[in-house]
Design a protein around this motif. Structure first.
Motif, PDB file in Angstrom:
ATOM      1  N   ASP A  29       5.507   1.728   9.710  1.00 27.14           N
ATOM      2  CA  ASP A  29       5.390   0.637  11.050  1.00 27.14           C
ATOM      3  C   ASP A  29       4.761  -0.655  10.416  1.00 27.14           C
ATOM      4  OD1 ASP A  29       6.629   2.204  12.856  1.00 27.14           O
ATOM      5  OD2 ASP A  29       4.787   3.479  13.062  1.00 27.14           O
ATOM      6  N   LEU A  30       3.668  -0.441   9.473  1.00 29.21           N
ATOM      7  CA  LEU A  30       2.949  -1.291   8.859  1.00 29.21           C
ATOM      8  C   LEU A  30       2.814  -1.127   7.105  1.00 29.21           C
ATOM      9  CD1 LEU A  30       0.778  -3.815   9.009  1.00 29.21           C
ATOM     10  CD2 LEU A  30      -0.888  -2.061   9.127  1.00 29.21           C
ATOM     11  N   LEU A  31       3.401  -2.266   6.782  1.00 29.54           N
ATOM     12  CA  LEU A  31       3.229  -2.352   5.122  1.00 29.54           C
ATOM     13  C   LEU A  31       2.198  -3.118   4.838  1.00 29.54           C
ATOM     14  CD1 LEU A  31       4.547  -1.619   2.420  1.00 29.54           C
ATOM     15  CD2 LEU A  31       5.762  -3.776   2.415  1.00 29.54           C
ATOM     16  N   ILE A  32       1.107  -2.764   4.027  1.00 29.62           N
ATOM     17  CA  ILE A  32      -0.049  -3.357   3.562  1.00 29.62           C
ATOM     18  C   ILE A  32       0.095  -3.706   1.926  1.00 29.62           C
ATOM     19  CG2 ILE A  32      -2.683  -3.442   3.180  1.00 29.62           C
ATOM     20  CD1 ILE A  32      -2.729  -1.660   5.677  1.00 29.62           C
ATOM     21  N   ALA A  33       0.490  -5.064   1.824  1.00 29.61           N
ATOM     22  CA  ALA A  33       0.413  -5.352   0.248  1.00 29.61           C
ATOM     23  C   ALA A  33      -0.799  -6.162  -0.346  1.00 29.61           C
ATOM     24  CB  ALA A  33       1.802  -6.327   0.236  1.00 29.61           C
ATOM     25  N   ASP A  34      -1.362  -5.437  -1.124  1.00 30.90           N
ATOM     26  CA  ASP A  34      -2.784  -6.199  -1.669  1.00 30.90           C
ATOM     27  C   ASP A  34      -2.422  -6.704  -2.906  1.00 30.90           C
ATOM     28  OD1 ASP A  34      -5.115  -6.947  -2.159  1.00 30.90           O
ATOM     29  OD2 ASP A  34      -6.159  -4.864  -1.963  1.00 30.90           O
ATOM     30  N   GLU A  35      -2.425  -8.095  -2.973  1.00 31.75           N
ATOM     31  CA  GLU A  35      -2.221  -8.781  -4.418  1.00 31.75           C
ATOM     32  C   GLU A  35      -0.980  -8.272  -5.036  1.00 31.75           C
ATOM     33  OE1 GLU A  35      -3.470 -11.325  -5.257  1.00 31.75           O
ATOM     34  OE2 GLU A  35      -5.627 -11.719  -4.305  1.00 31.75           O
ATOM     35  N   PRO A  36       0.192  -7.990  -4.373  1.00 34.83           N
ATOM     36  CA  PRO A  36       1.117  -7.340  -5.257  1.00 34.83           C
ATOM     37  C   PRO A  36       1.948  -8.064  -6.276  1.00 34.83           C
ATOM     38  CG  PRO A  36       2.136  -7.928  -3.114  1.00 34.83           C
ATOM     39  CD  PRO A  36       0.678  -8.575  -3.087  1.00 34.83           C
ATOM     40  N   THR A  37       1.874  -9.460  -6.355  1.00 38.83           N
ATOM     41  CA  THR A  37       2.586 -10.233  -7.402  1.00 38.83           C
ATOM     42  C   THR A  37       1.695 -10.786  -8.390  1.00 38.83           C
ATOM     43  OG1 THR A  37       2.665 -11.993  -5.906  1.00 38.83           O
ATOM     44  CG2 THR A  37       4.443 -10.567  -5.977  1.00 38.83           C
ATOM     45  N   GLY A  43      12.599  -4.281  10.529  1.00 35.54           N
ATOM     46  CA  GLY A  43      11.798  -4.614  11.418  1.00 35.54           C
ATOM     47  C   GLY A  43      10.196  -4.337  11.413  1.00 35.54           C
ATOM     48  N   MET A  44       9.723  -4.384  10.059  1.00 31.45           N
ATOM     49  CA  MET A  44       8.388  -3.708   9.629  1.00 31.45           C
ATOM     50  C   MET A  44       7.384  -5.049   9.781  1.00 31.45           C
ATOM     51  SD  MET A  44       8.095  -1.325   6.435  1.00 31.45           S
ATOM     52  CE  MET A  44       8.514  -2.512   5.299  1.00 31.45           C
ATOM     53  N   THR A  45       6.232  -4.609  10.328  1.00 25.18           N
ATOM     54  CA  THR A  45       5.136  -5.634  10.113  1.00 25.18           C
ATOM     55  C   THR A  45       4.562  -5.250   8.729  1.00 25.18           C
ATOM     56  OG1 THR A  45       4.871  -4.891  12.437  1.00 25.18           O
ATOM     57  CG2 THR A  45       2.975  -5.838  11.198  1.00 25.18           C
ATOM     58  N   LEU A  46       4.130  -6.535   8.263  1.00 25.43           N
ATOM     59  CA  LEU A  46       3.656  -6.682   6.947  1.00 25.43           C
ATOM     60  C   LEU A  46       2.241  -7.331   6.940  1.00 25.43           C
ATOM     61  CD1 LEU A  46       3.970  -7.284   3.858  1.00 25.43           C
ATOM     62  CD2 LEU A  46       4.877  -9.323   4.127  1.00 25.43           C
ATOM     63  N   LEU A  47       1.406  -6.852   6.469  1.00 21.53           N
ATOM     64  CA  LEU A  47      -0.070  -7.405   6.119  1.00 21.53           C
ATOM     65  C   LEU A  47      -0.188  -7.837   4.735  1.00 21.53           C
ATOM     66  CD1 LEU A  47      -2.897  -8.470   6.737  1.00 21.53           C
ATOM     67  CD2 LEU A  47      -3.681  -6.063   6.651  1.00 21.53           C
ATOM     68  N   PHE A  48      -0.048  -9.197   4.345  1.00 18.05           N
ATOM     69  CA  PHE A  48      -0.046  -9.517   2.840  1.00 18.05           C
ATOM     70  C   PHE A  48      -1.243 -10.274   2.506  1.00 18.05           C
ATOM     71  CE2 PHE A  48       1.323 -12.534  -0.601  1.00 18.05           C
ATOM     72  CZ  PHE A  48       2.057 -11.961  -1.087  1.00 18.05           C
ATOM     73  N   VAL A  95       1.559 -16.682  -0.143  1.00 20.84           N
ATOM     74  CA  VAL A  95       1.387 -16.310   1.499  1.00 20.84           C
ATOM     75  C   VAL A  95       2.423 -17.449   2.283  1.00 20.84           C
ATOM     76  CG1 VAL A  95      -0.390 -16.224   3.196  1.00 20.84           C
ATOM     77  CG2 VAL A  95      -1.094 -15.051   0.933  1.00 20.84           C
ATOM     78  N   ALA A  96       2.379 -18.489   1.702  1.00 18.13           N
ATOM     79  CA  ALA A  96       3.201 -19.634   2.597  1.00 18.13           C
ATOM     80  C   ALA A  96       4.642 -19.154   2.543  1.00 18.13           C
ATOM     81  CB  ALA A  96       2.859 -20.799   1.914  1.00 18.13           C
ATOM     82  N   ALA A  97       4.902 -18.643   1.553  1.00 21.59           N
ATOM     83  CA  ALA A  97       6.410 -18.181   1.054  1.00 21.59           C
ATOM     84  C   ALA A  97       6.810 -16.964   1.994  1.00 21.59           C
ATOM     85  CB  ALA A  97       6.710 -18.140  -0.217  1.00 21.59           C
ATOM     86  N   LEU A  98       5.954 -16.009   2.280  1.00 25.04           N
ATOM     87  CA  LEU A  98       6.330 -14.955   2.739  1.00 25.04           C
ATOM     88  C   LEU A  98       5.687 -14.760   4.273  1.00 25.04           C
ATOM     89  CD1 LEU A  98       7.631 -12.361   1.978  1.00 25.04           C
ATOM     90  CD2 LEU A  98       5.059 -11.431   1.314  1.00 25.04           C
ATOM     91  N   CYS A  99       4.623 -15.448   4.924  1.00 24.76           N
ATOM     92  CA  CYS A  99       4.129 -15.015   6.114  1.00 24.76           C
ATOM     93  C   CYS A  99       4.268 -16.166   7.218  1.00 24.76           C
ATOM     94  CB  CYS A  99       2.623 -15.047   5.748  1.00 24.76           C
ATOM     95  SG  CYS A  99       2.173 -13.510   4.763  1.00 24.76           S
TER      96      CYS A  99
END
Length: 514
Positions: free
Chosen positions: A159-167, A190-195, A203-207
């Motif tokens: 339900d929650l995807l946590i992406a820590d500095e993935p790029t 429909g997944m929640t993202l914590l980037f 961040v601006a491009a994704l969130c």
């Protein structure tokens, strides 16, 4: 309804608060970004949500997931984490098991979560080919490894995807592909993202909404465009200003040719021990260019194009298979570079922390290149060390400290000091600011520009950061599959790219945050 609710969270170590009084909520299906510099508490916040904080962490406040408090029992927390959370880490090479094939690692994640996921479908969903499942991590590119990490995170249908500095460790084109992939998967599922990132453009491009952290505190939160276009907090305004790189290159006096690269190639054998089963990989293919005294040239291209291999030959750490180089008129093929001539070349590595021996004092590390100059008198040795560390704006008393006692920006300054200690004429800079926070990058680039002006240095910059290249370089070389495919001045090249790779690099460039 909020998927994650954090209320007055404080995380301390030995009585010192690393995160203090943090409160925020993340709605279901939302893409929420946390930005801030190293040590701001971004990753600790994510680890707290996932129940992965170190055992010595002291926690107060509350975290609720789907309205219920996180379980205190580790076994129950592991079940919750396995079925509802997915995590994508910064460096996939260290996060993946080097002894397991990619398909087996994705299958393991699906089995542990009991999700019944279709492994072949997951591999296809993240843009990998079926045969990638049978490869080990070291047999994949950086972008492919990050895609495999995303597939593992999706295996539990979280339900929650946590992406820590993935790029942060990826080149420009791969970064754009991975960001697009994360956005597309989150939207479709429909997944929640914590980037989490210090790259405000990513961040601006994704969130759609962001929070800004500083020293463990949330200083500002709101709609992404509102926060970045009209920041209320002084710290956010500083970060936004620092993200814009101003051109530092100026019209400097140039001398004659200092470095000449003539039809240089580098071949590597592949295919095992027996010669009849071996094939040849040409990493650098008939490259030729010249760098004048006092010039700053940038070499750009995607990961694996041969940039670092070429740099290693230039500084004498590897031999060319064909062709030759000339430094100040003297020909060499790589490792045959005489010590005194090699002292006129310096290489600054990408990661300042791993390039220093943690058991050696900074003074000892800075003095290592001086062996190229022979047996120097003690007084001259100490003078060079003092001059080098003072030239980068640090106190000579710091020579008695160890690397872990310095911040990231200070370590990069020390790496520059080590490169300057032999008083070189040519400095090769391999991704000089990619590992630094946005506010520190500008300081380091200003320092490099000042040193070049004061000492008449010549720079060869290797990078995939086109904004940094535009700010520093007099001339840009674009490299693809071991060849130089285009060159020109940054303004002309980026405004009117001719080669397909250059156009792809410009298309992948993330827009300015404001």
């Amino acid at each position: 309804m909020a998927l994650v609710e954090i209320d007055n969270l404080t995380i301390s170590f030995d009585g010192h608060a690393a995160v203090s009084g943090l409160s925020l909520s993340i709605e279901k299906g939302e893409s929420f970004g946390i930005i801030g510099e190293s040590g701001s508490g971004k990753s600790l916040t994510a680890l707290a949500i996932a129940g992965l904080l170190p055992d010595n962490a002291e926690i107060s406040g509350s975290i609720r997931f789907e309205g219920a408090a996180l379980p205190a029992d580790e076994r129950a927390m592991a079940r919750l984490r396995g079925r509802h959370f997915g995590m994508v880490f910064q460096e996939p090479m260290t996060a993946l098991n080097p002894l397991m094939k990619i398909g087996d690692q994705i299958e393991e994640a699906a089995d542990l979560s009991q999700s019944g996921a279709d492994i072949a479908a997951l591999i296809a969903e993240v843009g990998l080919l079926p045969d990638h499942a049978g490869r080990f991590p070291h047999q994949l590119s950086g972008g492919q490894r990050q895609r495999a990490m995303i597939a593992m995170a999706l295996a539990s249908a979280p339900d929650l995807l946590i992406a820590d500095e993935p790029t942060s460790a990826l080149d420009t084109i791969t970064q754009a592909l991975v960001l697009d992939l994360i956005a597309e998967i989150c939207a479709r599922r429909g997944m929640t993202l914590l980037f989490i990132s210090h790259d405000m453009r990513a961040v601006a491009a994704l969130c759609s909404r962001i929070g800004v952290m500083r020293a463990g505190q949330l200083v500002e939160t709101g709609d992404t465009q509102a926060v970045l276009r009209a920041p209320k907090a002084e710290y956010t305004r500083k970060l936004v200003a620092a993200s814009r790189m101003e051109r530092r290159a100026a019209d400097r006096p140039r001398g004659g040719p200092l470095l000449e690269v003539e039809q240089v190639s580098r071949d590597y054998g592949q295919g095992g021990f027996w010669p009849w089963g071996r094939t040849t990989l040409r990493a650098v293919n008939a490259v030729s260019f010249t760098i004048a005294q006092g010039e700053c040239v940038a070499l750009v291209g995607p990961s694996g194009c041969g940039k670092t291999t070429l740099a290693r030959m230039i500084v004498g750490l590897d031999n060319a298979s064909a062709g030759r180089m000339r430094l100040d008129g003297q020909a060499y093929r790589g490792r045959d570079l005489p010590p005194l001539l090699r002292a006129g070349l310096s290489l600054m590595f990408q990661d300042p922390f791993s390039s220093f021996d943690p058991r050696m004092k900074i003074g000892q590390s800075l003095a290592e290149p001086l062996h190229l100059l022979g047996a120097l008198p003690r007084a001259e040795r100490e003078t060079r060390l003092r001059e080098a560390i003072m030239s980068v704006g640090l106190d000579p008393a710091m020579l008695e400290r160890y690397p872990h006692e310095f911040s990231g920006g200070q370590r990069q300054r020390l790496a520059i000091a080590r490169a300057m200690v032999t008083r070189p004429r040519l400095v090769v800079l391999d991704e000089p600011v990619s590992a630094l926070d946005v506010s520190v990058r500008g300081e380091v680039l200003d320092l490099l520009a000042r040193l070049q002006a004061e000492h008449g240095l010549t720079f060869l910059i290797i990078s995939h950061d086109l904004d940094m290249v535009a700010a520093m370089a007099d001339r840009v070389l674009v490299m693809e599959a071991g060849r130089i495919v285009e060159e020109g001045k940054p303004a002309d090249l980026f405004a009117n790219p001719q080669h397909a790779l250059t156009r792809a690099l410009m298309a992948a460039r993330l827009p300015d945050v404001a």
